[in-house]
Scaffold this motif. Structure first.
Motif, PDB file in Angstrom:
ATOM      1  N   GLU A   1      21.252 -12.887 -15.290  1.00 29.05           N
ATOM      2  CA  GLU A   1      21.759 -11.653 -14.707  1.00 29.05           C
ATOM      3  C   GLU A   1      20.853 -10.483 -15.098  1.00 29.05           C
ATOM      4  O   GLU A   1      20.445 -10.366 -16.257  1.00 29.05           O
ATOM      5  CB  GLU A   1      23.192 -11.404 -15.174  1.00 29.05           C
ATOM      6  CG  GLU A   1      24.133 -12.547 -14.784  1.00 29.05           C
ATOM      7  CD  GLU A   1      25.566 -12.334 -15.243  1.00 29.05           C
ATOM      8  OE1 GLU A   1      25.898 -11.205 -15.669  1.00 29.05           O
ATOM      9  OE2 GLU A   1      26.345 -13.302 -15.184  1.00 29.05           O
ATOM     10  N   VAL A   2      20.544  -9.654 -14.127  1.00 30.75           N
ATOM     11  CA  VAL A   2      19.736  -8.458 -14.360  1.00 30.75           C
ATOM     12  C   VAL A   2      20.688  -7.270 -14.484  1.00 30.75           C
ATOM     13  O   VAL A   2      21.415  -6.939 -13.535  1.00 30.75           O
ATOM     14  CB  VAL A   2      18.746  -8.228 -13.204  1.00 30.75           C
ATOM     15  CG1 VAL A   2      17.847  -7.029 -13.500  1.00 30.75           C
ATOM     16  CG2 VAL A   2      17.912  -9.477 -12.951  1.00 30.75           C
ATOM     17  N   VAL A   3      20.700  -6.659 -15.661  1.00 29.50           N
ATOM     18  CA  VAL A   3      21.663  -5.594 -15.968  1.00 29.50           C
ATOM     19  C   VAL A   3      20.939  -4.401 -16.586  1.00 29.50           C
ATOM     20  O   VAL A   3      19.818  -4.542 -17.077  1.00 29.50           O
ATOM     21  CB  VAL A   3      22.761  -6.105 -16.939  1.00 29.50           C
ATOM     22  CG1 VAL A   3      23.547  -7.244 -16.311  1.00 29.50           C
ATOM     23  CG2 VAL A   3      22.155  -6.551 -18.263  1.00 29.50           C
ATOM     24  N   PRO A   4      21.549  -3.223 -16.583  1.00 26.64           N
ATOM     25  CA  PRO A   4      20.928  -2.076 -17.243  1.00 26.64           C
ATOM     26  C   PRO A   4      20.697  -2.343 -18.728  1.00 26.64           C
ATOM     27  O   PRO A   4      21.558  -2.892 -19.412  1.00 26.64           O
ATOM     28  CB  PRO A   4      21.953  -0.953 -17.030  1.00 26.64           C
ATOM     29  CG  PRO A   4      22.692  -1.352 -15.798  1.00 26.64           C
ATOM     30  CD  PRO A   4      22.789  -2.846 -15.873  1.00 26.64           C
ATOM     31  N   ALA A   5      19.546  -1.960 -19.216  1.00 22.29           N
ATOM     32  CA  ALA A   5      19.202  -2.161 -20.622  1.00 22.29           C
ATOM     33  C   ALA A   5      19.746  -1.007 -21.468  1.00 22.29           C
ATOM     34  O   ALA A   5      19.902   0.116 -20.995  1.00 22.29           O
ATOM     35  CB  ALA A   5      17.688  -2.253 -20.785  1.00 22.29           C
ATOM     36  N   GLY A   6      20.030  -1.325 -22.723  1.00 24.51           N
ATOM     37  CA  GLY A   6      20.431  -0.288 -23.666  1.00 24.51           C
ATOM     38  C   GLY A   6      21.925  -0.218 -23.893  1.00 24.51           C
ATOM     39  O   GLY A   6      22.719  -0.730 -23.102  1.00 24.51           O
ATOM     40  N   PRO A   7      22.321   0.439 -24.998  1.00 25.10           N
ATOM     41  CA  PRO A   7      23.735   0.493 -25.375  1.00 25.10           C
ATOM     42  C   PRO A   7      24.522   1.536 -24.608  1.00 25.10           C
ATOM     43  O   PRO A   7      23.955   2.477 -24.041  1.00 25.10           O
ATOM     44  CB  PRO A   7      23.661   0.869 -26.862  1.00 25.10           C
ATOM     45  CG  PRO A   7      22.420   1.715 -26.961  1.00 25.10           C
ATOM     46  CD  PRO A   7      21.444   1.095 -25.989  1.00 25.10           C
ATOM     47  N   ALA A   8      25.840   1.349 -24.571  1.00 23.85           N
ATOM     48  CA  ALA A   8      26.730   2.398 -24.083  1.00 23.85           C
ATOM     49  C   ALA A   8      26.656   3.578 -25.053  1.00 23.85           C
ATOM     50  O   ALA A   8      26.433   3.399 -26.253  1.00 23.85           O
ATOM     51  CB  ALA A   8      28.156   1.873 -23.989  1.00 23.85           C
ATOM     52  N   ARG A   9      26.875   4.777 -24.542  1.00 22.66           N
ATOM     53  CA  ARG A   9      26.702   5.993 -25.359  1.00 22.66           C
ATOM     54  C   ARG A   9      27.928   6.897 -25.252  1.00 22.66           C
ATOM     55  O   ARG A   9      28.616   6.921 -24.240  1.00 22.66           O
ATOM     56  CB  ARG A   9      25.484   6.787 -24.876  1.00 22.66           C
ATOM     57  CG  ARG A   9      24.160   6.032 -24.904  1.00 22.66           C
ATOM     58  CD  ARG A   9      23.620   5.874 -26.305  1.00 22.66           C
ATOM     59  NE  ARG A   9      23.361   7.172 -26.920  1.00 22.66           N
ATOM     60  CZ  ARG A   9      22.197   7.852 -26.786  1.00 22.66           C
ATOM     61  NH1 ARG A   9      21.225   7.359 -26.030  1.00 22.66           N
ATOM     62  NH2 ARG A   9      22.025   9.005 -27.407  1.00 22.66           N
ATOM     63  N   ASP A  10      28.177   7.658 -26.329  1.00 20.31           N
ATOM     64  CA  ASP A  10      29.155   8.733 -26.241  1.00 20.31           C
ATOM     65  C   ASP A  10      28.670   9.739 -25.211  1.00 20.31           C
ATOM     66  O   ASP A  10      27.460  10.014 -25.102  1.00 20.31           O
ATOM     67  CB  ASP A  10      29.330   9.423 -27.591  1.00 20.31           C
ATOM     68  CG  ASP A  10      30.204   8.628 -28.549  1.00 20.31           C
ATOM     69  OD1 ASP A  10      30.837   7.657 -28.106  1.00 20.31           O
ATOM     70  OD2 ASP A  10      30.248   8.980 -29.744  1.00 20.31           O
ATOM     71  N   PHE A  11      29.601  10.324 -24.478  1.00 22.25           N
ATOM     72  CA  PHE A  11      29.257  11.196 -23.354  1.00 22.25           C
ATOM     73  C   PHE A  11      29.987  12.519 -23.523  1.00 22.25           C
ATOM     74  O   PHE A  11      31.202  12.546 -23.768  1.00 22.25           O
ATOM     75  CB  PHE A  11      29.674  10.515 -22.044  1.00 22.25           C
ATOM     76  CG  PHE A  11      29.166  11.168 -20.793  1.00 22.25           C
ATOM     77  CD1 PHE A  11      27.869  10.998 -20.368  1.00 22.25           C
ATOM     78  CD2 PHE A  11      30.015  11.953 -20.018  1.00 22.25           C
ATOM     79  CE1 PHE A  11      27.405  11.579 -19.194  1.00 22.25           C
ATOM     80  CE2 PHE A  11      29.578  12.545 -18.851  1.00 22.25           C
ATOM     81  CZ  PHE A  11      28.260  12.361 -18.433  1.00 22.25           C
ATOM     82  N   GLY A  12      29.262  13.632 -23.386  1.00 20.60           N
ATOM     83  CA  GLY A  12      29.837  14.964 -23.510  1.00 20.60           C
ATOM     84  C   GLY A  12      29.642  15.546 -24.903  1.00 20.60           C
ATOM     85  O   GLY A  12      29.540  14.817 -25.897  1.00 20.60           O
TER      86      GLY A  12
END
Length: 465
Positions: A240-251
Protein backbone atom coordinates in the motif's frame (compact mmCIF):
# COMPACT_ATOMS: atom_id res chain seq x y z
CA UNK A 1 -31.09 23.18 17.77
CA UNK A 2 -27.45 23.99 18.38
CA UNK A 3 -25.36 21.57 20.45
CA UNK A 4 -22.91 22.81 23.06
CA UNK A 5 -19.16 22.74 22.62
CA UNK A 6 -17.73 19.70 24.42
CA UNK A 7 -14.61 21.52 25.63
CA UNK A 8 -16.77 23.18 28.29
CA UNK A 9 -16.67 19.84 30.17
CA UNK A 10 -12.89 20.05 30.40
CA UNK A 11 -12.07 23.49 31.74
CA UNK A 12 -9.75 22.29 34.51
CA UNK A 13 -6.23 21.16 33.66
CA UNK A 14 -6.90 17.80 35.35
CA UNK A 15 -9.93 17.10 33.15
CA UNK A 16 -8.24 18.38 30.01
CA UNK A 17 -5.26 16.12 30.69
CA UNK A 18 -7.47 13.02 30.28
CA UNK A 19 -8.54 14.19 26.83
CA UNK A 20 -5.00 14.96 25.72
CA UNK A 21 -3.56 11.72 27.13
CA UNK A 22 -6.06 9.57 25.23
CA UNK A 23 -5.52 11.66 22.10
CA UNK A 24 -1.74 11.24 22.32
CA UNK A 25 -2.07 7.46 22.57
CA UNK A 26 -4.35 7.55 19.54
CA UNK A 27 -1.95 9.84 17.62
CA UNK A 28 0.85 7.31 18.10
CA UNK A 29 -1.43 4.48 16.97
CA UNK A 30 -2.42 6.44 13.86
CA UNK A 31 1.23 7.11 13.06
CA UNK A 32 2.25 3.46 13.41
CA UNK A 33 -0.77 1.72 11.86
CA UNK A 34 -1.38 2.78 8.27
CA UNK A 35 -2.70 -0.52 6.91
CA UNK A 36 -5.33 -3.03 8.01
CA UNK A 37 -2.62 -5.60 8.78
CA UNK A 38 -0.73 -3.16 10.98
CA UNK A 39 -3.94 -2.27 12.84
CA UNK A 40 -4.81 -5.92 13.47
CA UNK A 41 -1.30 -6.70 14.72
CA UNK A 42 -1.48 -3.69 17.06
CA UNK A 43 -4.89 -4.68 18.41
CA UNK A 44 -3.89 -8.31 18.96
CA UNK A 45 -0.82 -7.28 20.95
CA UNK A 46 -2.83 -4.83 23.08
CA UNK A 47 -5.70 -7.28 23.55
CA UNK A 48 -3.46 -10.11 24.74
CA UNK A 49 -1.75 -7.78 27.22
CA UNK A 50 -5.23 -6.88 28.50
CA UNK A 51 -6.09 -10.55 29.09
CA UNK A 52 -7.97 -11.44 25.90
CA UNK A 53 -7.60 -15.05 24.73
CA UNK A 54 -7.43 -16.26 21.14
CA UNK A 55 -10.82 -17.78 20.32
CA UNK A 56 -9.33 -19.92 17.54
CA UNK A 57 -7.00 -21.55 20.05
CA UNK A 58 -9.87 -22.15 22.47
CA UNK A 59 -11.89 -23.83 19.70
CA UNK A 60 -8.95 -25.97 18.62
CA UNK A 61 -8.29 -27.15 22.18
CA UNK A 62 -11.98 -27.85 22.79
CA UNK A 63 -12.17 -25.52 25.80
CA UNK A 64 -15.31 -23.82 27.09
CA UNK A 65 -16.07 -20.18 27.79
CA UNK A 66 -18.04 -18.50 30.56
CA UNK A 67 -19.30 -15.09 31.58
CA UNK A 68 -16.45 -12.69 32.22
CA UNK A 69 -14.13 -14.20 29.61
CA UNK A 70 -12.61 -11.91 27.00
CA UNK A 71 -11.69 -13.32 23.61
CA UNK A 72 -10.68 -12.20 20.14
CA UNK A 73 -10.37 -13.72 16.68
CA UNK A 74 -8.61 -12.37 13.59
CA UNK A 75 -9.54 -13.01 9.97
CA UNK A 76 -6.71 -13.34 7.45
CA UNK A 77 -4.68 -10.68 9.22
CA UNK A 78 -7.01 -7.85 8.12
CA UNK A 79 -10.06 -8.04 10.38
CA UNK A 80 -10.49 -8.57 14.12
CA UNK A 81 -13.47 -9.21 16.41
CA UNK A 82 -13.33 -8.94 20.21
CA UNK A 83 -15.89 -10.05 22.79
CA UNK A 84 -16.43 -9.28 26.48
CA UNK A 85 -18.79 -12.13 27.44
CA UNK A 86 -21.76 -11.10 29.59
CA UNK A 87 -23.87 -12.97 32.12
CA UNK A 88 -26.97 -13.10 29.91
CA UNK A 89 -27.39 -15.66 27.13
CA UNK A 90 -26.12 -14.60 23.73
CA UNK A 91 -29.67 -15.26 22.56
CA UNK A 92 -30.60 -11.90 24.11
CA UNK A 93 -28.24 -10.18 21.69
CA UNK A 94 -24.85 -8.47 21.69
CA UNK A 95 -23.97 -4.79 22.01
CA UNK A 96 -21.76 -4.20 18.99
CA UNK A 97 -19.32 -1.45 18.07
CA UNK A 98 -18.54 -1.85 14.37
CA UNK A 99 -15.82 0.16 12.62
CA UNK A 100 -13.46 -0.29 9.69
CA UNK A 101 -9.68 -0.13 9.56
CA UNK A 102 -9.05 0.31 5.83
CA UNK A 103 -8.50 3.79 4.40
CA UNK A 104 -8.28 5.34 0.91
CA UNK A 105 -4.83 4.88 -0.61
CA UNK A 106 -2.99 3.50 -3.62
CA UNK A 107 -2.07 -0.17 -4.07
CA UNK A 108 0.80 -1.42 -6.22
CA UNK A 109 -0.32 -3.38 -9.25
CA UNK A 110 0.80 -7.01 -9.64
CA UNK A 111 3.40 -6.02 -12.26
CA UNK A 112 4.27 -2.56 -10.98
CA UNK A 113 7.95 -1.94 -11.78
CA UNK A 114 8.89 -0.21 -15.01
CA UNK A 115 11.41 2.31 -16.32
CA UNK A 116 10.83 5.40 -18.41
CA UNK A 117 13.31 8.15 -19.26
CA UNK A 118 15.91 6.90 -16.74
CA UNK A 119 13.41 6.85 -13.88
CA UNK A 120 12.31 3.69 -12.04
CA UNK A 121 8.57 3.85 -11.42
CA UNK A 122 5.92 1.82 -9.58
CA UNK A 123 2.48 1.54 -11.19
CA UNK A 124 -0.51 1.87 -8.83
CA UNK A 125 -4.25 1.31 -8.66
CA UNK A 126 -6.04 3.65 -6.29
CA UNK A 127 -8.27 2.18 -3.58
CA UNK A 128 -11.45 3.87 -2.35
CA UNK A 129 -12.74 7.34 -3.07
CA UNK A 130 -9.92 9.84 -3.48
CA UNK A 131 -9.31 13.19 -5.15
CA UNK A 132 -6.38 11.99 -7.22
CA UNK A 133 -4.78 15.43 -7.52
CA UNK A 134 -4.26 15.51 -3.72
CA UNK A 135 -1.76 12.63 -3.90
CA UNK A 136 0.90 14.27 -6.06
CA UNK A 137 4.07 16.01 -4.76
CA UNK A 138 3.70 14.69 -1.21
CA UNK A 139 6.11 12.26 0.51
CA UNK A 140 4.83 8.70 0.30
CA UNK A 141 5.73 5.47 2.08
CA UNK A 142 5.36 1.79 1.16
CA UNK A 143 3.68 -0.55 3.66
CA UNK A 144 2.64 -4.17 3.26
CA UNK A 145 3.72 -7.76 2.74
CA UNK A 146 5.28 -9.77 -0.05
CA UNK A 147 4.78 -13.53 -0.11
CA UNK A 148 7.61 -15.43 -1.78
CA UNK A 149 7.14 -18.65 -3.76
CA UNK A 150 8.30 -20.69 -0.78
CA UNK A 151 5.57 -19.13 1.40
CA UNK A 152 7.89 -16.83 3.31
CA UNK A 153 6.30 -13.52 4.26
CA UNK A 154 8.39 -10.36 3.96
CA UNK A 155 7.14 -7.25 5.76
CA UNK A 156 7.65 -3.98 3.90
CA UNK A 157 7.70 -0.62 5.69
CA UNK A 158 9.79 2.00 3.91
CA UNK A 159 9.45 5.74 4.35
CA UNK A 160 8.53 6.13 8.02
CA UNK A 161 11.88 6.01 9.78
CA UNK A 162 13.73 9.38 9.54
CA UNK A 163 16.65 7.54 7.93
CA UNK A 164 14.40 5.98 5.26
CA UNK A 165 13.96 7.39 1.77
CA UNK A 166 10.47 8.49 0.75
CA UNK A 167 8.74 8.26 -2.61
CA UNK A 168 6.35 10.42 -4.58
CA UNK A 169 4.27 11.22 -7.63
CA UNK A 170 5.36 14.14 -9.81
CA UNK A 171 3.11 16.90 -11.10
CA UNK A 172 3.33 19.11 -14.14
CA UNK A 173 5.05 22.44 -13.51
CA UNK A 174 2.74 25.45 -13.53
CA UNK A 175 4.73 27.01 -16.39
CA UNK A 176 3.54 24.26 -18.77
CA UNK A 177 0.17 23.47 -17.24
CA UNK A 178 -2.18 25.58 -19.37
CA UNK A 179 -4.07 22.55 -20.73
CA UNK A 180 -4.03 20.76 -17.36
CA UNK A 181 -5.52 23.76 -15.56
CA UNK A 182 -8.48 23.76 -17.94
CA UNK A 183 -9.48 20.21 -16.92
CA UNK A 184 -12.17 19.32 -14.42
CA UNK A 185 -10.94 18.30 -10.96
CA UNK A 186 -11.63 14.61 -11.59
CA UNK A 187 -9.39 14.71 -14.67
CA UNK A 188 -6.52 16.95 -13.51
CA UNK A 189 -4.66 13.78 -12.53
CA UNK A 190 -5.76 10.52 -14.17
CA UNK A 191 -5.71 7.20 -12.34
CA UNK A 192 -3.07 5.76 -14.68
CA UNK A 193 -0.85 8.78 -13.96
CA UNK A 194 -0.49 7.94 -10.26
CA UNK A 195 3.01 6.62 -10.88
CA UNK A 196 5.37 6.51 -7.90
CA UNK A 197 9.00 7.43 -8.62
CA UNK A 198 11.43 5.17 -6.73
CA UNK A 199 14.90 5.58 -8.30
CA UNK A 200 17.16 7.15 -10.92
CA UNK A 201 20.65 5.55 -10.69
CA UNK A 202 21.38 3.03 -13.46
CA UNK A 203 23.04 -0.34 -12.95
CA UNK A 204 26.28 -0.60 -14.96
CA UNK A 205 28.09 -3.71 -16.07
CA UNK A 206 31.70 -4.33 -15.03
CA UNK A 207 32.82 -2.82 -18.32
CA UNK A 208 30.89 0.35 -17.49
CA UNK A 209 28.15 -0.28 -20.04
CA UNK A 210 24.63 0.88 -19.24
CA UNK A 211 22.20 -1.94 -19.91
CA UNK A 212 18.58 -1.62 -21.05
CA UNK A 213 16.26 -0.60 -18.16
CA UNK A 214 19.35 -0.19 -16.00
CA UNK A 215 17.60 2.03 -13.43
CA UNK A 216 14.88 -0.57 -12.91
CA UNK A 217 17.59 -3.23 -12.63
CA UNK A 218 19.38 -1.23 -9.94
CA UNK A 219 16.20 -0.77 -7.90
CA UNK A 220 15.42 -4.49 -8.11
CA UNK A 221 18.99 -5.26 -7.03
CA UNK A 222 18.57 -3.03 -3.98
CA UNK A 223 15.31 -4.81 -3.11
CA UNK A 224 16.94 -8.21 -3.49
CA UNK A 225 19.94 -7.23 -1.36
CA UNK A 226 17.78 -5.78 1.47
CA UNK A 227 14.68 -7.98 1.40
CA UNK A 228 15.68 -11.02 -0.65
CA UNK A 229 12.79 -10.48 -3.04
CA UNK A 230 12.58 -10.82 -6.81
CA UNK A 231 10.49 -8.82 -9.26
CA UNK A 232 8.13 -11.77 -9.60
CA UNK A 233 7.34 -11.58 -5.87
CA UNK A 234 5.27 -8.44 -6.52
CA UNK A 235 2.65 -10.75 -8.04
CA UNK A 236 1.89 -12.18 -4.59
CA UNK A 237 2.25 -8.93 -2.65
CA UNK A 238 -0.02 -6.41 -0.97
CA UNK A 239 1.91 -3.16 -0.94
CA UNK A 240 0.00 0.00 0.00
CA UNK A 241 1.23 3.48 -0.91
CA UNK A 242 0.36 5.87 1.93
CA UNK A 243 1.43 9.33 3.11
CA UNK A 244 4.78 9.21 4.90
CA UNK A 245 5.38 10.60 8.36
CA UNK A 246 3.59 10.73 11.72
CA UNK A 247 0.27 12.27 12.62
CA UNK A 248 0.76 15.70 14.21
CA UNK A 249 -0.94 17.96 16.73
CA UNK A 250 -2.85 20.63 14.81
CA UNK A 251 -3.51 24.24 15.86
CA UNK A 252 -1.80 26.59 18.32
CA UNK A 253 -3.85 25.05 21.13
CA UNK A 254 -3.05 21.48 19.99
CA UNK A 255 -6.78 20.77 20.11
CA UNK A 256 -6.80 18.75 16.88
CA UNK A 257 -4.84 16.00 15.15
CA UNK A 258 -3.74 16.07 11.51
CA UNK A 259 -2.99 12.68 10.02
CA UNK A 260 -3.64 10.00 7.45
CA UNK A 261 -6.39 7.43 8.02
CA UNK A 262 -8.71 9.06 10.57
CA UNK A 263 -11.43 7.52 8.40
CA UNK A 264 -12.08 5.20 10.09
CA UNK A 265 -9.32 4.48 12.61
CA UNK A 266 -10.52 7.41 14.72
CA UNK A 267 -13.61 5.27 15.44
CA UNK A 268 -11.88 1.88 15.45
CA UNK A 269 -9.41 2.89 18.17
CA UNK A 270 -11.98 4.12 20.77
CA UNK A 271 -14.24 1.15 19.89
CA UNK A 272 -11.38 -1.20 20.76
CA UNK A 273 -10.42 0.76 23.87
CA UNK A 274 -14.04 0.86 25.12
CA UNK A 275 -13.96 -2.93 25.42
CA UNK A 276 -10.43 -3.05 26.85
CA UNK A 277 -11.23 -0.35 29.43
CA UNK A 278 -14.37 -2.13 30.62
CA UNK A 279 -13.40 -3.97 33.81
CA UNK A 280 -16.89 -4.61 35.17
CA UNK A 281 -18.97 -7.71 34.49
CA UNK A 282 -21.48 -6.91 31.76
CA UNK A 283 -24.97 -8.36 31.49
CA UNK A 284 -25.05 -8.37 27.70
CA UNK A 285 -22.01 -9.50 25.76
CA UNK A 286 -20.11 -6.59 24.18
CA UNK A 287 -18.30 -6.81 20.87
CA UNK A 288 -16.01 -4.72 18.69
CA UNK A 289 -15.90 -5.60 14.98
CA UNK A 290 -13.02 -3.93 13.14
CA UNK A 291 -13.29 -4.81 9.47
CA UNK A 292 -11.56 -4.32 6.14
CA UNK A 293 -12.82 -3.28 2.67
CA UNK A 294 -15.44 -0.71 3.76
CA UNK A 295 -13.99 1.86 1.39
CA UNK A 296 -14.80 -0.38 -1.60
CA UNK A 297 -18.22 -1.61 -0.51
CA UNK A 298 -17.43 -3.99 2.40
CA UNK A 299 -16.99 -6.86 -0.05
CA UNK A 300 -14.71 -9.89 0.11
CA UNK A 301 -13.67 -12.30 2.85
CA UNK A 302 -12.49 -9.58 5.24
CA UNK A 303 -15.31 -7.09 4.59
CA UNK A 304 -18.55 -6.83 6.56
CA UNK A 305 -20.44 -8.61 3.77
CA UNK A 306 -18.48 -11.76 4.66
CA UNK A 307 -20.05 -14.47 6.86
CA UNK A 308 -17.08 -14.25 9.24
CA UNK A 309 -18.97 -12.41 11.99
CA UNK A 310 -21.99 -14.68 11.82
CA UNK A 311 -19.77 -17.79 11.87
CA UNK A 312 -17.81 -16.41 14.82
CA UNK A 313 -20.97 -15.87 16.87
CA UNK A 314 -21.93 -19.49 16.11
CA UNK A 315 -18.54 -20.62 17.40
CA UNK A 316 -18.99 -18.47 20.49
CA UNK A 317 -22.34 -20.11 21.21
CA UNK A 318 -20.70 -23.50 20.86
CA UNK A 319 -17.86 -22.62 23.24
CA UNK A 320 -20.49 -21.52 25.76
CA UNK A 321 -22.19 -24.91 25.40
CA UNK A 322 -25.41 -23.35 24.16
CA UNK A 323 -25.42 -23.58 20.35
CA UNK A 324 -28.49 -23.98 18.21
CA UNK A 325 -29.29 -22.51 14.82
CA UNK A 326 -32.45 -20.91 16.17
CA UNK A 327 -30.61 -19.29 19.08
CA UNK A 328 -28.01 -17.94 16.65
CA UNK A 329 -30.76 -16.34 14.53
CA UNK A 330 -32.38 -14.84 17.64
CA UNK A 331 -29.03 -13.52 18.86
CA UNK A 332 -28.32 -11.74 15.58
CA UNK A 333 -31.81 -10.19 15.52
CA UNK A 334 -31.49 -8.97 19.11
CA UNK A 335 -28.14 -7.24 18.61
CA UNK A 336 -27.82 -3.48 19.01
CA UNK A 337 -25.14 -1.73 16.99
CA UNK A 338 -23.26 1.51 16.77
CA UNK A 339 -21.87 1.55 13.26
CA UNK A 340 -18.84 3.57 14.27
CA UNK A 341 -17.85 5.60 11.24
CA UNK A 342 -16.79 9.18 10.69
CA UNK A 343 -19.03 12.06 9.71
CA UNK A 344 -18.28 15.11 7.58
CA UNK A 345 -17.41 18.11 9.76
CA UNK A 346 -18.89 21.45 8.75
CA UNK A 347 -16.24 23.48 6.96
CA UNK A 348 -16.93 27.24 6.84
CA UNK A 349 -14.71 27.56 3.77
CA UNK A 350 -17.07 25.24 1.86
CA UNK A 351 -20.30 26.12 3.66
CA UNK A 352 -22.38 25.83 0.48
CA UNK A 353 -21.99 22.02 0.51
CA UNK A 354 -23.57 21.70 3.97
CA UNK A 355 -26.91 22.38 5.59
CA UNK A 356 -25.97 24.13 8.81
CA UNK A 357 -28.80 22.92 11.02
CA UNK A 358 -28.05 19.28 10.24
CA UNK A 359 -24.26 19.18 10.12
CA UNK A 360 -21.57 17.85 12.45
CA UNK A 361 -19.16 20.35 13.98
CA UNK A 362 -15.65 19.90 15.32
CA UNK A 363 -15.63 20.05 19.12
CA UNK A 364 -19.31 19.26 19.75
CA UNK A 365 -18.93 15.60 20.64
CA UNK A 366 -19.66 12.22 19.10
CA UNK A 367 -21.91 12.35 16.01
CA UNK A 368 -25.01 10.24 15.37
CA UNK A 369 -26.28 9.88 11.81
CA UNK A 370 -29.82 8.48 11.71
CA UNK A 371 -29.13 7.75 8.06
CA UNK A 372 -26.33 8.18 5.55
CA UNK A 373 -26.70 7.12 1.90
CA UNK A 374 -27.07 9.38 -1.10
CA UNK A 375 -29.83 11.70 -2.27
CA UNK A 376 -33.07 9.86 -1.46
CA UNK A 377 -31.32 7.93 1.36
CA UNK A 378 -30.12 5.35 -1.17
CA UNK A 379 -27.87 2.74 0.48
CA UNK A 380 -28.83 3.86 3.98
CA UNK A 381 -29.80 1.93 7.09
CA UNK A 382 -32.05 4.70 8.55
CA UNK A 383 -32.31 3.96 12.28
CA UNK A 384 -35.74 3.74 13.88
CA UNK A 385 -37.06 6.58 16.04
CA UNK A 386 -37.31 4.17 18.99
CA UNK A 387 -33.63 3.25 18.74
CA UNK A 388 -32.55 6.89 18.37
CA UNK A 389 -34.52 7.66 21.51
CA UNK A 390 -32.78 4.85 23.39
CA UNK A 391 -29.35 6.09 22.30
CA UNK A 392 -30.22 9.65 23.40
CA UNK A 393 -31.16 8.34 26.83
CA UNK A 394 -27.91 6.38 27.18
CA UNK A 395 -25.72 9.32 26.18
CA UNK A 396 -27.46 11.71 28.54
CA UNK A 397 -27.32 9.20 31.41
CA UNK A 398 -23.50 9.22 31.17
CA UNK A 399 -23.20 12.97 30.34
CA UNK A 400 -21.73 12.30 26.91
CA UNK A 401 -21.63 15.28 24.57
CA UNK A 402 -23.24 14.30 21.27
CA UNK A 403 -24.69 15.80 18.11
CA UNK A 404 -26.67 14.65 15.08
CA UNK A 405 -25.89 15.19 11.43
CA UNK A 406 -26.52 14.35 7.80
CA UNK A 407 -23.74 13.98 5.24
CA UNK A 408 -23.99 17.39 3.62
CA UNK A 409 -26.83 18.78 1.52
CA UNK A 410 -29.37 16.29 0.24
CA UNK A 411 -28.39 16.35 -3.45
CA UNK A 412 -24.71 17.24 -2.99
CA UNK A 413 -23.41 13.67 -2.88
CA UNK A 414 -23.41 11.09 -0.11
CA UNK A 415 -21.76 8.00 1.26
CA UNK A 416 -22.38 4.79 3.15
CA UNK A 417 -21.08 2.68 6.01
CA UNK A 418 -21.42 -0.92 7.24
CA UNK A 419 -24.70 -0.02 8.99
CA UNK A 420 -27.06 -1.39 6.32
CA UNK A 421 -25.22 -4.74 6.33
CA UNK A 422 -25.81 -5.11 10.06
CA UNK A 423 -29.39 -3.99 9.50
CA UNK A 424 -29.85 -6.88 7.08
CA UNK A 425 -29.73 -9.18 10.13
CA UNK A 426 -32.67 -7.19 11.56
CA UNK A 427 -30.39 -5.57 14.14
CA UNK A 428 -31.02 -2.14 15.61
CA UNK A 429 -28.28 0.03 14.05
CA UNK A 430 -27.30 3.67 13.99
CA UNK A 431 -24.21 5.35 12.57
CA UNK A 432 -22.04 7.11 15.11
CA UNK A 433 -18.53 8.46 15.10
CA UNK A 434 -16.18 11.42 14.97
CA UNK A 435 -16.48 14.45 12.70
CA UNK A 436 -13.62 14.84 10.21
CA UNK A 437 -12.39 17.80 8.16
CA UNK A 438 -10.87 17.04 4.73
CA UNK A 439 -12.23 13.48 4.79
CA UNK A 440 -10.49 11.07 2.36
CA UNK A 441 -7.61 13.50 1.82
CA UNK A 442 -4.05 12.27 2.48
CA UNK A 443 -4.19 14.25 5.73
CA UNK A 444 -7.48 14.60 7.64
CA UNK A 445 -8.30 16.61 10.77
CA UNK A 446 -10.23 15.63 13.91
CA UNK A 447 -10.86 17.24 17.30
CA UNK A 448 -9.33 15.58 20.34
CA UNK A 449 -12.42 16.25 22.44
CA UNK A 450 -14.65 14.55 19.87
CA UNK A 451 -12.36 11.52 19.98
CA UNK A 452 -12.64 11.39 23.77
CA UNK A 453 -16.42 11.83 23.76
CA UNK A 454 -16.63 8.97 21.25
CA UNK A 455 -14.77 6.78 23.74
CA UNK A 456 -17.17 7.78 26.53
CA UNK A 457 -20.16 7.23 24.24
CA UNK A 458 -18.99 3.76 23.25
CA UNK A 459 -18.32 2.84 26.88
CA UNK A 460 -21.81 4.03 27.83
CA UNK A 461 -23.38 2.03 24.99
CA UNK A 462 -21.86 -1.34 25.89
CA UNK A 463 -22.94 -0.88 29.53
CA UNK A 464 -26.52 0.31 29.04
CA UNK A 465 -27.86 -0.75 25.61
Amino acid sequence: MERKNAWQKYTSEKDKKKVFKFAEDYRKFLSECKTERECVSFFIEKAEKAGYKNLDKIIKEGKKLKAGDRVYTANKGKEIILFNIGTESLENGINILGAHIDSPRMDLKQNPVFEDSDLAILDTHYYGGIKKYQWVTIPLALHGVMIKKNGESVTVNIGEDPSDPVFGISDLLIHLAADQMDKKGAKVIEGEDLNVIVGSIPEFSKSGKKEKEAVKANVLKLLKDKYGIEEEDFISAEIEVVPAGPARDFGFDRSMILGYGHDDRVCAYPSFMALVNCKEQLKKTACAILVDKEEIGSVGATGMESRFFENTVAELFNCLGDYSELKLRRALTNCKVLSSDVSAAFDPTYASAFEKNNSAYLGRGVVFNKYTGARGKGGSNDASAEYVGEIRSIMEKENVFWQTAELGKVDQGGGGTIAYIMGNYNMQVIDSGVAVLSMHAPCEIISKVDLYEALLGYEAFIKHA
